[in-house]
Design an enzyme around this catalytic site. Structure first.
Site, short mmCIF file in Angstrom:
data_model
loop_
_atom_site.label_atom_id
_atom_site.label_comp_id
_atom_site.label_asym_id
_atom_site.label_seq_id
_atom_site.Cartn_x
_atom_site.Cartn_y
_atom_site.Cartn_z
CE LYS A 1 -3.40 -2.56 2.43
NZ LYS A 1 -4.07 -2.46 4.11
N GLY A 2 1.99 1.62 0.65
CA GLY A 2 3.19 2.28 0.69
C GLY A 2 3.49 2.64 -0.61
CD GLU B 1 7.47 -0.56 -1.98
OE1 GLU B 1 6.33 -0.04 -1.79
OE2 GLU B 1 7.69 -1.70 -1.68
CG ASP B 2 6.63 2.75 0.03
OD1 ASP B 2 7.36 1.46 0.22
OD2 ASP B 2 6.10 2.44 1.12
CG ASP C 1 15.00 -0.20 5.17
OD1 ASP C 1 15.87 -0.07 5.58
OD2 ASP C 1 13.84 0.41 5.67
CE LYS D 1 14.94 4.04 6.04
NZ LYS D 1 14.13 3.28 7.08
CG PHE E 1 10.66 3.48 11.89
CD1 PHE E 1 11.05 2.11 11.05
CD2 PHE E 1 9.15 4.11 11.58
CE1 PHE E 1 9.26 1.52 10.49
CE2 PHE E 1 8.24 3.67 10.50
CZ PHE E 1 7.97 1.66 10.34
CG ASP F 1 2.75 1.57 7.20
OD1 ASP F 1 1.54 0.52 7.58
OD2 ASP F 1 3.77 1.40 6.32
NE ARG G 1 -0.27 2.77 4.72
CZ ARG G 1 0.56 1.48 4.24
NH1 ARG G 1 1.90 2.28 3.10
NH2 ARG G 1 0.73 0.10 4.67
#
Length: 179
Positions: free
Chosen positions: A42-43, A98-99, A102, A130, A151, A158, A164
């Site tokens: 969902k990100g 993608e958001d 990481d 990141k 974070f 989220d 979000r």
């Protein structure tokens, strides 16, 4: 929600400007090609919608839902496909949207999965990268911003399903997720 944010990393205006730039580059790079953009639910939804509106060439949309975080703040290392694409991507140029990159584990898995399905090419587009969190050698092809190893929430990202809808990206206070 605002009280849970330690500091803002990127404002609405900064996000808008950078996303417009990404849309221009993607439009130029994929002119004349059959392209499928796959948003990772969902990100990436907020970023996906905004960057797609900045792309000026014909492009198909599809979505996948994958999980590697659960309710935690670190990737579990196990990628689960919860919803697969509906589009046959064989012979098409795939852009995974993608958001954040990481650990890189999810995107590496998805990239290899699409290559196995005979995509003409697979590129990664992420709003955030990141690098300090990386656990694999994956790199993004279209990156909005590099972020520190903290974070981060907002603009689709989220913590436990919250934050979000913040219109900016900020660092979540540790006391919020260390409870």
């Amino acid at each position: 929600m605002k009280n849970d944010i330690e500091r803002i990393l990127f404002t609405e205006e900064q996000l808008d400007k950078r996303i417009a730039e990404l849309g221009e580059v993607i439009s130029r790079d994929y002119a004349g090609k059959k392209v499928v953009a796959v948003g990772i639910l969902k990100g990436a939804v907020v970023f996906f919608a905004d960057v797609m509106r900045k792309i000026t060439i014909p492009i198909k949309f599809d979505f996948m839902a994958v999980s590697s975080y659960g309710r935690g703040t670190k990737s579990t290392g196990t990628v689960k496909i919860l919803k697969d694409v509906d589009t046959d991507i064989a012979g098409k140029h795939v852009i995974i949207v993608e958001d954040i990159i990481d650990s890189g584990l999810t995107l590496k898995y998805l990239k290899e999965n699409f290559e196995h399905r005979k995509a003409a090419s697979v590129k990664l587009c992420a709003l955030l990268d990141k690098p300090e969190g990386r656990r694999t050698d994956i790199t993004g092809d279209y990156i909005g911003f590099n972020v520190p190893n903290e974070f981060i929430v907002g603009y689709g990202l989220d913590y436990a399903g919250k934050y979000r809808n913040l219109p900016y990206i900020g660092v979540l206070k540790k006391e919020v997720y260390e409870k």
